[in-house]
Structure formats: C-alpha cells, structure tokens
Design a protein around this motif. Sequence first.
Motif, PDB file in Angstrom:
ATOM      1  N   ASN A 100      -5.767  -9.943  -7.872  1.00  0.00           N
ATOM      2  CA  ASN A 100      -4.110  -9.041  -7.964  1.00  0.00           C
ATOM      3  C   ASN A 100      -3.308 -10.536  -8.908  1.00  0.00           C
ATOM      4  O   ASN A 100      -2.959 -11.394  -8.082  1.00  0.00           O
ATOM      5  CB  ASN A 100      -3.651  -8.197  -7.359  1.00  0.00           C
ATOM      6  N   ASN A 115      -0.127   7.365  -7.504  1.00  0.00           N
ATOM      7  CA  ASN A 115       0.954   7.574  -6.607  1.00  0.00           C
ATOM      8  C   ASN A 115       2.300   7.554  -7.190  1.00  0.00           C
ATOM      9  O   ASN A 115       2.596   7.980  -8.427  1.00  0.00           O
ATOM     10  CB  ASN A 115       0.852   6.032  -6.465  1.00  0.00           C
ATOM     11  N   ARG A 146      -5.405   0.889  -6.115  1.00  0.00           N
ATOM     12  CA  ARG A 146      -3.897   1.434  -6.489  1.00  0.00           C
ATOM     13  C   ARG A 146      -4.518   3.243  -7.194  1.00  0.00           C
ATOM     14  O   ARG A 146      -4.520   2.579  -8.251  1.00  0.00           O
ATOM     15  CB  ARG A 146      -3.894   0.338  -7.795  1.00  0.00           C
ATOM     16  N   ALA A 174       0.558   1.173  -3.731  1.00  0.00           N
ATOM     17  CA  ALA A 174      -0.191   2.187  -4.578  1.00  0.00           C
ATOM     18  C   ALA A 174      -0.964   3.125  -3.964  1.00  0.00           C
ATOM     19  O   ALA A 174      -1.379   3.449  -4.790  1.00  0.00           O
ATOM     20  CB  ALA A 174      -0.646   1.054  -4.057  1.00  0.00           C
ATOM     21  N   SER A 199       0.744  -1.522   0.334  1.00  0.00           N
ATOM     22  CA  SER A 199       0.120   0.244  -0.067  1.00  0.00           C
ATOM     23  C   SER A 199       0.982   1.283  -0.405  1.00  0.00           C
ATOM     24  O   SER A 199       0.495   2.270  -0.344  1.00  0.00           O
ATOM     25  CB  SER A 199      -0.853  -0.183   0.764  1.00  0.00           C
ATOM     26  N   ASP A 212       2.024  -1.286 -13.186  1.00  0.00           N
ATOM     27  CA  ASP A 212       2.089  -1.144 -11.857  1.00  0.00           C
ATOM     28  C   ASP A 212       1.130  -1.981 -11.548  1.00  0.00           C
ATOM     29  O   ASP A 212      -0.245  -2.169 -11.735  1.00  0.00           O
ATOM     30  CB  ASP A 212       1.549   0.375 -11.698  1.00  0.00           C
ATOM     31  N   SER A 251       1.204  -3.068  -8.268  1.00  0.00           N
ATOM     32  CA  SER A 251       1.668  -3.110  -6.492  1.00  0.00           C
ATOM     33  C   SER A 251      -0.034  -2.902  -6.069  1.00  0.00           C
ATOM     34  O   SER A 251      -0.917  -2.727  -7.356  1.00  0.00           O
ATOM     35  CB  SER A 251       1.371  -1.479  -5.711  1.00  0.00           C
ATOM     36  N   CYS A 252      -0.393  -3.055  -4.379  1.00  0.00           N
ATOM     37  CA  CYS A 252      -1.801  -3.682  -4.268  1.00  0.00           C
ATOM     38  C   CYS A 252      -1.743  -4.134  -2.891  1.00  0.00           C
ATOM     39  O   CYS A 252      -0.676  -3.870  -1.583  1.00  0.00           O
ATOM     40  CB  CYS A 252      -1.732  -5.247  -4.440  1.00  0.00           C
ATOM     41  N   CYS A 304      -7.772  -2.876  -4.723  1.00  0.00           N
ATOM     42  CA  CYS A 304      -6.296  -2.787  -4.292  1.00  0.00           C
ATOM     43  C   CYS A 304      -5.710  -1.413  -3.974  1.00  0.00           C
ATOM     44  O   CYS A 304      -4.719  -1.050  -3.422  1.00  0.00           O
ATOM     45  CB  CYS A 304      -5.143  -2.994  -5.864  1.00  0.00           C
TER      46      CYS A 304
END
Length: 294
Positions: A103, A65, A61, A45, A42, A81, A83-84, A59
């Motif tokens: 994810n 970010n 996201r 994200a 996070s 990207d 990210s989660c 997520c």
Amino acid sequence: MRTTRLLSTAFAVVALLAASATAAAAATHPARYRHYVALGDSYTAGPLIPLPRLDPLGCLRSTANYPAVLAARLHVGTYTDVSCSGADTSDMTHAQNVPLGVNPAQLSALRPGTDLVTLGIGGNDSGVFGSLVGTCPSLRASDPTGNPCQQHFTTNGVDTVKAALATTQRNVQSVLAGIHARSPHAKVLAVGYPRIAPESGYCPDILPFADGDYAWLSSVEEALNAAISNAVAADGHSSYVDTFGPSSGHDACAPDGAAWINGKDTLPLAAAAYHPLARGMAGVATVIARHLNR
C-alpha cells in the motif's frame, strides 16, 4: 417493422426519462466536495466486511466501510480510499507492506485540489490495540473479577499504555501538518474510535476481559481519543469527530442488531475480531455527515 418502431420509440422514451431523473437527482444533490480522500487503519478500512477491494487485497479494505458510505451520502465528485489494516502514523508517509502487495504511502493520494479528508489513525501506534487484544484475554482466568491486564501494563505506578499516547498525539499532529501541506484547501476531519466495551456490565463470551479491565479498556480508548483531539487542537486547521460518545449503546456487548463492533470471534463474511461491523461503519458515516452539516 411497426412493432420494432414502437419498441424503439418506447426505449427512447424510457432512456429520456432515466436521463432526466439522473439529471434531476444531480441537481437535487450537487457534489459538495470534488475530491474526498480517506486515510486510516483497519477501523477505517473495515476488514472482512463484504465486499473487499483488491488494491491491494492485503489491506482488507471494504467497499462498504465508512468512507464508501460517506462518499455516497455526500455525493462527492470522486473519492480515494487508501486506508489499510495494520497502518500506523508512519504509514502515512511510507509504503506499507501487506500480504500480496504494497500500500503506497497514504498521503501520496492527496492532491492540491482535494477538498475533504478523513483521517482515522493512532490506535496502532506503540502497538496499543494489538497489546490489549493480544494480552488481556489470556489474563482473565488469573483474576476474572479483577483487573489483571491493567496491572500487567502498570509499572512503578505508571500506566505504560496511556503513557505512550503522548507520542501518538505528536505523530497525529505531524500527519495533520502533512495533509495541509499537500491539500491546503481541504476540510480535514480526524475521526476518533468508537466504543468497544460497554459503559456498564460484562459479556465475557464476546469480550473475554476480566470484569475490572472493562472500565480500564474504556479509559484507554478515551485517552487515545483525547490524544487525537489534542493533536487537532494543536494543529488548529482541522476538526475532531467524536465517535466514542455517539456509539454508546452500540459497543461489542450490545444486543443483536445494535452492536457496531464485533467481539472476539472473527466472522469471515462480516468483520474481523474486535473490529467494526457494517452497521458500525454506517453509524460512523452518519456521525461524520452530521458533523459536516453542523
């Protein structure tokens, strides 16, 4: 008809000038990296920072970010990207179930031609961040000027939170090896966590920890960042980006307009509790860009 021809000519000239400007910008800022992949939890994200992406929505996201800011600043060819929020190192190689979706394993986004990777992970391993924010605020009332949370997590003289970071270090090192295996030519940056608590002073209305636990909280963050840095050193093929030092003065207690981190209150259109604000993401992107330009 004469007016129509004049307008058509004018539009053609404007289009030509716009195309020339775009070409000039591309020549001035050529893509230094062809494919950038952002991996992380996070703190990468950016939950609740407008606007959210939908792939998947669970997520949390953000489109603002630090990967998004960095990709735009570097003029990368393409960026991915994955990210989660809630991710730990296990979610790099396994799918992560989130509300309203799944994810995929984050390392699956890597390609042989990927040439830049940022990794922001480790804070959720062994439930470190969750334990701190879930436990410490409720203990403040028992000893407002003491360190009840540090005592809570100390067993037989052993700081159990910091002791768990040895496993985190091994996990991060394993993730780095997995990145190299999939993208052997990529520049890989492991990004540390920015400062949450101030170097001195207290702000219990924002960070509701006991006064004595502020220093301990910072020491846990430093130990976590050291675990990530040590994993990078053991890996030998990646580099560590320190955001803790550069975020000094930008902690959650910083004056309005200076804080990179949100406090205890979730702000639906700004940031989740105890998470980065948009200016924090921009700040981290700047730190990473400077690291790349050194």
